[in-house]
Scaffold this motif. Structure first.
Motif, PDB file in Angstrom:
ATOM      1  N   THR A  20       0.850  -1.194   0.000  1.00 46.55           N
ATOM      2  CA  THR A  20       0.000   0.000   0.000  1.00 46.55           C
ATOM      3  C   THR A  20       0.882   1.240   0.000  1.00 46.55           C
ATOM      4  N   THR A  21       0.339   2.345  -0.500  1.00 49.84           N
ATOM      5  CA  THR A  21       1.033   3.640  -0.623  1.00 49.84           C
ATOM      6  C   THR A  21       2.391   3.505  -1.304  1.00 49.84           C
ATOM      7  N   GLY A  22       2.507   2.571  -2.228  1.00 46.11           N
ATOM      8  CA  GLY A  22       3.772   2.346  -2.904  1.00 46.11           C
ATOM      9  C   GLY A  22       3.744   2.732  -4.370  1.00 46.11           C
ATOM     10  N   PRO A  23       4.693   2.256  -5.144  1.00 49.40           N
ATOM     11  CA  PRO A  23       4.847   2.712  -6.528  1.00 49.40           C
ATOM     12  C   PRO A  23       3.722   2.296  -7.465  1.00 49.40           C
ATOM     13  N   ALA A  24       3.039   1.201  -7.182  1.00 51.06           N
ATOM     14  CA  ALA A  24       1.951   0.779  -8.073  1.00 51.06           C
ATOM     15  C   ALA A  24       0.785   1.764  -8.026  1.00 51.06           C
ATOM     16  N   VAL A  25       0.587   2.430  -6.884  1.00 50.30           N
ATOM     17  CA  VAL A  25      -0.472   3.443  -6.783  1.00 50.30           C
ATOM     18  C   VAL A  25      -0.129   4.623  -7.684  1.00 50.30           C
ATOM     19  N   GLU A  26       1.091   5.116  -7.565  1.00 53.13           N
ATOM     20  CA  GLU A  26       1.515   6.242  -8.399  1.00 53.13           C
ATOM     21  C   GLU A  26       1.493   5.879  -9.883  1.00 53.13           C
ATOM     22  N   ARG A  27       1.858   4.644 -10.198  1.00 55.40           N
ATOM     23  CA  ARG A  27       1.863   4.210 -11.597  1.00 55.40           C
ATOM     24  C   ARG A  27       0.431   4.190 -12.162  1.00 55.40           C
ATOM     25  N   PHE A  28      -0.505   3.689 -11.385  1.00 51.86           N
ATOM     26  CA  PHE A  28      -1.907   3.654 -11.834  1.00 51.86           C
ATOM     27  C   PHE A  28      -2.439   5.068 -12.026  1.00 51.86           C
ATOM     28  N   GLU A  29      -2.115   5.962 -11.111  1.00 53.75           N
ATOM     29  CA  GLU A  29      -2.527   7.358 -11.261  1.00 53.75           C
ATOM     30  C   GLU A  29      -1.958   7.957 -12.540  1.00 53.75           C
ATOM     31  N   ALA A  30      -0.688   7.694 -12.802  1.00 48.42           N
ATOM     32  CA  ALA A  30      -0.057   8.210 -14.021  1.00 48.42           C
ATOM     33  C   ALA A  30      -0.686   7.593 -15.267  1.00 48.42           C
ATOM     34  N   ASP A  31      -1.030   6.312 -15.195  1.00 49.20           N
ATOM     35  CA  ASP A  31      -1.654   5.646 -16.334  1.00 49.20           C
ATOM     36  C   ASP A  31      -3.015   6.246 -16.655  1.00 49.20           C
ATOM     37  N   VAL A  32      -3.805   6.545 -15.624  1.00 51.41           N
ATOM     38  CA  VAL A  32      -5.132   7.141 -15.849  1.00 51.41           C
ATOM     39  C   VAL A  32      -4.989   8.562 -16.393  1.00 51.41           C
ATOM     40  N   CYS A  33      -4.007   9.309 -15.905  1.00 50.97           N
ATOM     41  CA  CYS A  33      -3.757  10.648 -16.458  1.00 50.97           C
ATOM     42  C   CYS A  33      -3.391  10.548 -17.935  1.00 50.97           C
ATOM     43  N   ALA A  34      -2.515   9.616 -18.271  1.00 51.84           N
ATOM     44  CA  ALA A  34      -2.091   9.470 -19.663  1.00 51.84           C
ATOM     45  C   ALA A  34      -3.274   9.069 -20.541  1.00 51.84           C
ATOM     46  N   TYR A  35      -4.160   8.244 -20.020  1.00 57.37           N
ATOM     47  CA  TYR A  35      -5.294   7.779 -20.811  1.00 57.37           C
ATOM     48  C   TYR A  35      -6.328   8.885 -21.015  1.00 57.37           C
ATOM     49  N   ALA A  74     -10.126   4.464  -2.254  1.00 55.90           N
ATOM     50  CA  ALA A  74     -10.667   3.143  -1.927  1.00 55.90           C
ATOM     51  C   ALA A  74     -11.865   2.739  -2.774  1.00 55.90           C
ATOM     52  N   ASN A  75     -12.650   3.692  -3.230  1.00 53.52           N
ATOM     53  CA  ASN A  75     -13.846   3.391  -4.023  1.00 53.52           C
ATOM     54  C   ASN A  75     -14.381   4.688  -4.621  1.00 53.52           C
ATOM     55  N   GLY A  76     -15.394   4.575  -5.475  1.00 54.54           N
ATOM     56  CA  GLY A  76     -15.955   5.756  -6.123  1.00 54.54           C
ATOM     57  C   GLY A  76     -16.616   6.711  -5.150  1.00 54.54           C
ATOM     58  N   THR A  77     -17.205   6.177  -4.082  1.00 53.04           N
ATOM     59  CA  THR A  77     -17.832   7.039  -3.076  1.00 53.04           C
ATOM     60  C   THR A  77     -16.786   7.882  -2.362  1.00 53.04           C
ATOM     61  N   ALA A  78     -15.649   7.264  -2.027  1.00 54.27           N
ATOM     62  CA  ALA A  78     -14.553   8.017  -1.416  1.00 54.27           C
ATOM     63  C   ALA A  78     -14.067   9.110  -2.359  1.00 54.27           C
ATOM     64  N   ALA A  79     -14.048   8.815  -3.647  1.00 54.26           N
ATOM     65  CA  ALA A  79     -13.632   9.815  -4.631  1.00 54.26           C
ATOM     66  C   ALA A  79     -14.588  11.004  -4.633  1.00 54.26           C
ATOM     67  N   LEU A  80     -15.883  10.737  -4.595  1.00 55.87           N
ATOM     68  CA  LEU A  80     -16.875  11.808  -4.528  1.00 55.87           C
ATOM     69  C   LEU A  80     -16.721  12.630  -3.255  1.00 55.87           C
ATOM     70  N   ILE A  92      -5.999   3.129  -1.188  1.00 55.62           N
ATOM     71  CA  ILE A  92      -6.168   1.924  -1.995  1.00 55.62           C
ATOM     72  C   ILE A  92      -4.836   1.182  -2.002  1.00 55.62           C
ATOM     73  N   THR A  93      -4.861  -0.138  -2.166  1.00 56.30           N
ATOM     74  CA  THR A  93      -3.628  -0.922  -2.089  1.00 56.30           C
ATOM     75  C   THR A  93      -2.873  -0.923  -3.418  1.00 56.30           C
ATOM     76  N   ASP A  94      -1.594  -1.281  -3.331  1.00 52.51           N
ATOM     77  CA  ASP A  94      -0.772  -1.392  -4.535  1.00 52.51           C
ATOM     78  C   ASP A  94      -1.220  -2.550  -5.421  1.00 52.51           C
TER      79      ASP A  94
END
Length: 367
Positions: A30-45, A55-61, A238-240
């Motif tokens: 958790t709180t490791g490089p896979a989280v940052e990588r996923f964030e970067a991937d969604v930004c790129a997409y 953790a979930n869509g409700t937390a995002a809202l 959210i977990t790695d």
């Protein structure tokens, strides 16, 4: 029932499993490089500048409402034709949801109804890309700018969709995604908030970790122990290994959106000229088709008979203001007549990328 056809379902491949196993064998869960990588991937997409995985869509809202400073006495305009979380997030912050009605053809938030609902207490608009079709974002942006309101896209149905050539994720001040198993890609449970404003992103990133400005892995890498809680946040991390699954799934999103559109076109053709009416699709959008929603004059019996035939039809949604909790808060039936009338007719038919044309034929034959 062995031949039960659900309305939605995840698809997990060996590559997804391998990605998760790699993280399980790594140093960070958790709180490791896979989280940052996923964030970067969604930004790129999507083309967004900043992303915060939660953790979930409700937390995002909830994080979005916090970052915008929604509080007691503030009003936020929202559609009633959505899952309750789109409005609940306003209540979490002490704000007041104000429900504006929907367009009868698409069931998307009606810009004219939004304009009519604005008061001096209005601070933001939450528009939901219902079923995967982007809203009228030009009209909503015009209203938000005119009245100096924040504009939030609940894109939990619409990852991979586009409006006039622009990807969902770049159409509002903040966009929220969900990665529940019935969505376009999954992390099991999971969500993400994207924004172009660095200050909003910074506030949401701290909010997911108790209001603390650094993570444990960041402190470990820098050799520091000291941290401070600068705001009241939540544990929405959210977990790695979830994020590794998300990054793996994201590589397949475009082909899955293409398949969803092909299945929807098969439904459209088969239902043409019948009493069962699909929702209107605008020509200027790329519909993400999270849901395939039709209107039928005998919804409840149709639902019952489809279920008896092993077809997992569903209903999306009971208008939020009609739920008992909201009725107890004083919201009245009759306040959103278009959404309320649609609710008596709408039915969600199975649609997910693992389906084949024969599945559509089976559903239509039962209808």
């Amino acid at each position: 029932m062995s031949n039960f056809l659900p309305y939605g379902r995840q698809i997990i491949g060996d590559d997804d499993i391998a990605a998760v196993v790699d993280v399980l064998r790594s140093d960070y869960l958790t709180t490791g490089p896979a989280v940052e990588r996923f964030e970067a991937d969604v930004c790129a997409y999507t083309g967004a500048t900043h992303a915060v995985a939660v953790a979930n869509g409700t937390a995002a809202l909830h994080a979005a409402m916090h970052a915008l400073g929604i509080g007691r006495g503030d009003e936020v305009i929202v559609t009633p034709m959505t899952f309750a979380a789109s409005a609940n997030c306003i209540l979490y912050q002490g704000g007041t949801p104000v429900f504006a009605d929907v367009d009868s053809h698409t069931l998307l938030l009606d810009p004219a109804a939004v304009e009519a609902a604005i008061t001096p207490r209005t601070k933001a608009i939450i528009a939901v890309d219902y079923a995967g079709q982007p809203c009228d974002w030009d009209a909503l942006r015009g209203i938000a700018d005119k009245h100096k309101l924040a504009l939030v896209a609940d894109g939990c149905h619409a990852l991979g969709g586009a409006y006039k050539g622009r990807k969902v994720g770049t159409l509002a001040d903040i966009t929220v995604f969900s990665f529940h198993p019935v969505k376009h890609i999954t992390t099991g449970e999971g969500g993400m908030v994207v924004a172009d404003d660095a200050n909003l992103a910074r506030a949401m990133r701290a909010f997911r970790g108790h209001g603390i400005t650094t993570t444990a892995s960041q402190r470990e890498k820098s050799g520091a122990w000291f941290y401070e809680m600068t705001d009241l946040g939540y544990n929405y991390r959210i977990t790695d290994f979830q994020c590794a699954l998300g990054s793996s799934q994201l590589k397949k999103l475009d082909q899955w959106i293409e398949k969803r559109n092909a299945l929807a076109q098969s439904y459209d053709a088969a239902l043409a000229g019948t009493a069962i009416r699909p929702l209107t699709k605008h020509a200027h959008v790329l519909h993400a088709y999270h849901l395939y929603v039709v209107r039928t004059p005998d919804r409840d019996n149709t639902f019952k008979r489809l279920r008896e035939a092993g077809i997992g039809a569903n209903v999306h949604y009971i208008p939020v203001h009609l739920h008992p909790y909201y009725q107890n808060l004083g919201y009245k039936k009759g306040s959103c007549p278009v959404a309320e009338a649609a609710y008596t007719e709408i039915l969600t038919l199975p649609l997910w990328p693992g389906m084949v044309t024969e599945d559509v034929t089976r559903v239509v034959a039962e209808l």
